[in-house]
Design an enzyme around this catalytic site. Sequence first.
Site, PDB file in Angstrom:
ATOM      1  CG  ASP A   3       1.279  -0.751   0.569  1.00 12.66           C
ATOM      2  OD1 ASP A   3       1.572  -0.605  -0.622  1.00 12.66           O
ATOM      3  OD2 ASP A   3       0.256  -1.346   0.955  1.00 12.66           O
TER       4      ASP A   3
ATOM      5  CG  ASP B 208       0.093   3.802   3.321  1.00 10.15           C
ATOM      6  OD1 ASP B 208       0.206   4.141   4.504  1.00 10.15           O
ATOM      7  OD2 ASP B 208      -0.671   2.897   2.927  1.00 10.15           O
TER       8      ASP B 208
ATOM      9  CG  HIS C 140      -1.256   2.713  -1.962  1.00  6.39           C
ATOM     10  ND1 HIS C 140      -1.375   1.407  -1.586  1.00  6.39           N
ATOM     11  CD2 HIS C 140      -1.041   3.416  -0.819  1.00  6.39           C
ATOM     12  CE1 HIS C 140      -1.242   1.316  -0.259  1.00  6.39           C
ATOM     13  NE2 HIS C 140      -1.050   2.541   0.218  1.00  6.39           N
TER      14      HIS C 140
ATOM     15  CG  ASP D 209       1.374   1.465  -6.496  1.00 10.02           C
ATOM     16  OD1 ASP D 209       0.216   1.616  -6.099  1.00 10.02           O
ATOM     17  OD2 ASP D 209       2.199   0.712  -5.934  1.00 10.02           O
TER      18      ASP D 209
ATOM     19  CB  CYS E 206       1.528  -3.528  -4.329  1.00  8.75           C
ATOM     20  SG  CYS E 206       0.315  -2.526  -5.169  1.00  8.75           S
TER      21      CYS E 206
HETATM   22  N1  ABU Z   1      -2.096  -0.407  -3.740  1.00  8.25           N
HETATM   23  C1  ABU Z   1      -2.448  -0.141  -5.075  1.00  8.25           C
HETATM   24  C2  ABU Z   1      -3.933  -0.103  -5.231  1.00  8.25           C
HETATM   25  C3  ABU Z   1      -4.328   0.929  -6.162  1.00  8.25           C
HETATM   26  C4  ABU Z   1      -5.692   0.713  -6.709  1.00  8.25           C
HETATM   27  O1  ABU Z   1      -6.354  -0.261  -6.386  1.00  8.25           O
HETATM   28  O2  ABU Z   1      -6.138   1.502  -7.495  1.00  8.25           O
END
Ligand code: ABU
Length: 392
Positions: A125, A215, A263, A265, A370
Amino acid sequence: MVVKHFCLQMEDSLKEITSHAVVSSWNEWDPLKHVIVGRASGTMIQASEPAVQNDWPQQGFPLGIFGPMPEQMEAKANEQLDNFAEILENRGIRVDRPVPLDFSQAIQTPDWNQDSMFGCMPPRDVLLTVGKEMLEATMSFRSRWFEYLCYRPLLEQYYKDDPNFRWESAPKPRLTERTYKQDFWQEWHSLSEEERWRHTENSDWIITETEPLFDAADVARFGHDLFVQKSMVTNDSGIEWLRRHYPGHRVHKVSYTDQLPWHIDATLIPLRPGLVLVNPERTALQKAHNVLFEKNGWELVEAPKSVRTEKMPLCTCSLWLNMNCLVLDPKTICIEAAETPMMELLDKYGFEVIPVPFFEVSPFGGGLHCATADVYREGSLEDYFPNQIDGV
Ligand code: ABU
């Protein structure tokens, strides 16, 4: 004569050692040699702040109550993180760990006071590695404003060890009341589903455009092309800042049908040149998004759903963390150990899959991607999208 020749040779090999790149990583798939893995120690259910309103009455944290994550949960998460670090080390990858702060302390800047910090489980992050540069992201939560300090001992060392390492920090945001839309959460809870989707289509969330915010985990790296998601924590101004900061790259602003995106990812996962994992429930809002991939010979593979139907208590991430994998090289990938459908899919695509137990880490800020930040991957800057199109 012989002595002189020997001395010159010594000089050359010394030069090689001292100029060996410690930091370099251009994408998400080249062979990984050095990585940071986060720690769960001291993580807090952070105190309320404009962007964060935790409300878990069943778990002892109703709105307004903050405090350390339960001890047992922290111990299990650290056990899984240590095991992950060991798996990587056993494969010859150097692993560094951050230094946790006392996250229970109150913090302040001239503009605000915040009753607690958060933690340092998810380095992804905070740190964005692009080539020989590591960039400390602005972040947009007050509780995460000082999180970069956990990584400073490592970055200081890389700076000493690597004469070509570019150590950068994005402008620290003020995060005053002007940065956040007032009463956003109150309004959000009163909206119908349809109204919520309208907010999403308009990318209308809590942060304003007062200052650049992003982020690092909203960026997916594909060599010359960086895909940056506009989200709950990344605004247009932040994406524009990244565009100006990386003039040698193409920065694509992307968004998806994700009501409260946070995010990229668990939405868009580069696996290797020509292969990208996509989230079947989060389709791109830009029509040109998939066309850009297809025109450049990329296959978009839909991720299977997680085997889990319930998240861990106190977890703010979605069940799509099954997509949140760490690619070790174009043939090897780490996947959460229970996620059999995902493992089978990647096996079909020729990957050696390394199962890594990691579910207990999820309440501390995410999954395998992450929990890591690239320091060094072999490989160089390449163009994987020679055919550009408008609209993304
Ligand atoms: N930090 C990744 C979280 C992404 C999601 O929960 O979809």
